[in-house]
Scaffold this active site. Sequence first.
Site, PDB file in Angstrom:
ATOM      1  CE  LYS A   1      -3.996  -2.280   0.718  1.00 47.75           C
ATOM      2  NZ  LYS A   1      -3.600  -3.692   0.768  1.00 47.75           N
TER       3      LYS A   1
HETATM    4  C1  PLP Z   1      -4.237  -4.799   0.272  1.00 48.29           C
HETATM    5  C2  PLP Z   1      -3.440  -6.037   0.214  1.00 48.29           C
HETATM    6  C3  PLP Z   1      -3.728  -7.041  -0.727  1.00 48.29           C
HETATM    7  C4  PLP Z   1      -4.871  -6.938  -1.692  1.00 48.29           C
HETATM    8  O1  PLP Z   1      -4.716  -5.919  -2.639  1.00 48.29           O
HETATM    9  P1  PLP Z   1      -6.013  -5.355  -3.411  1.00 48.29           P
HETATM   10  O2  PLP Z   1      -5.530  -4.198  -4.176  1.00 48.29           O
HETATM   11  O3  PLP Z   1      -6.998  -4.995  -2.349  1.00 48.29           O
HETATM   12  O4  PLP Z   1      -6.495  -6.479  -4.264  1.00 48.29           O
HETATM   13  C5  PLP Z   1      -2.909  -8.147  -0.736  1.00 48.29           C
HETATM   14  N1  PLP Z   1      -1.896  -8.292   0.148  1.00 48.29           N
HETATM   15  C6  PLP Z   1      -1.603  -7.353   1.061  1.00 48.29           C
HETATM   16  C7  PLP Z   1      -0.502  -7.588   2.012  1.00 48.29           C
HETATM   17  C8  PLP Z   1      -2.367  -6.200   1.118  1.00 48.29           C
HETATM   18  O5  PLP Z   1      -2.074  -5.267   2.043  1.00 48.29           O
END
Ligand code: PLP
Length: 492
Positions: free
Chosen positions: A112
């Site tokens: 993120k």
């Molecule tokens: C948010 C997240 C995901 C999923 O990503 P999306 O964009 O919501 O599909 C997968 N793994 C981790 C560690 C995340 O923080």
Amino acid sequence: MKYFSTRDKNNAVSASAAIAQGLASDGGLFVPETIPAVTLSEIGELCKADYRERAVAIMGRYLDEFTQDELRGFVREAYADNYDCAEIAPTRFLDDSSGVLELWHGPTCAFKDMALQMLPRLLTASLKKLGEKRRVCILVATSGDTGKAALEGFADVEGTSIVVFYPRDGVSDVQKLQMTTQRGKNVFVSAVEGNFDDAQTGVKQIFSDRGFADKLEEKGVFLSSANSINWGRLLPQIVYYFSAYCDCVNGGKLSLGDKLDFCVPTGNFGDILAGWYAKKMGLPVRKLICASNSNNVLTDFINTGVYDRNREFFTTISPSMDILISSNLERLLFMCSDDASVKGWMAELKTSGRYDVGAKVLSEIKADFLSGCATDDEAKACIGKLFKDTGYLMDTHTADAYAVLARMRSEGESFPSVIVSTASPYKFADSVLDALGEGGKELGSALIEKLEAVTGTKAPKPLTGLDGREVRFTGCTSKEEMADVVMEFIGK
Ligand SMILES: *Cc1c(COP(=O)(O)O)cnc(C)c1O
């Protein structure tokens, strides 16, 4: 370039307005009116560039309101020594046909950060371009990682405040500590009774509440989103697909123009959708493999064309993927159909929890996507085996993708692939230790130290010393009271 709503093509705005608003006023998501093309020779040029230059080149295609110099400034701040490695998003190779794109070298140790270190810069610049005088309040529902990354991105950013809601029983111990110890004068964090979908639904309700918006307006505040429904979140994520491809070329694993698969651990469908945009821009991608955990609503959807959220919800060891309503799918559906169809399906989703996109749309989706899901046991087995065989340690989300890819390969689907690694294994140290047969009762810092001792690897700096930090936020609210919690914080 204009952006319009997935639920109404006539609702078109500038890039800065799309980023400032987050969500379109009709409840739809903003999408770019066209997808800019990148040629192979331009990709060849990107191979010679570093991550920041790649980011300026790709993001610039979608942001004609911003000058190259502005973008360079954002990128210089977003991807700097807040990252613990110079490559920012390195690709590690497990063998000649398998790479791992590590997206967790930023300040909160999950992917993120790739978007949320950038979004505050895009957003504050957008507000300036729009002549916006009000303060923006960023409202976030998080399955764990978004919350911390958004807090870290927006803490003490001028003209903003941020409120984060996380599901009380749906985040890891380390994730919770990361959020409840967040510093910054403009931040607020609260647990919500229920799971992530409860938190997300609560936030969406606040967004669509006109009366609430009017009350905020009186205080000179408006709401925006840092969830991946915001185009400003999605855009920075397109960059790393190009970057990983270049790394494969530079590493001698691919010739420029050869096709590559990406296998992506998926929840809200934001990460993988960014990969789809990269493919449509011209990046030589064969398939995007959508990997889920036991909450496999997307696996079923990509196989059948029926999206059905009426199913048991599982709390898994990959909590950031414990999602039954994948918001960003709406963007893909729009690109494969039209605004009226999307509006209809989203209405059905709301009333019956189910919709069927039909054979034509499904075949378009299948041209670009494969899908699969992994159980907790399969993911754990993969973590243990990969570490034993190669010394490479992965987190539980990455392991879902690894397990899905391994199964596809064992069934004969064999293609050069990059697994998108979304979190540091230390972020989910409890489950990772479990997978290594070293599970115990430790919490917080003790977990981190134990994983270091067991594996001989080093924890990322932001995850050390968590126990010593002051816990600032201890509250828990019901879904119904979330709006009051926001108002009380804003009123302060
Ligand atoms: C948010 C997240 C995901 C999923 O990503 P999306 O964009 O919501 O599909 C997968 N793994 C981790 C560690 C995340 O923080």
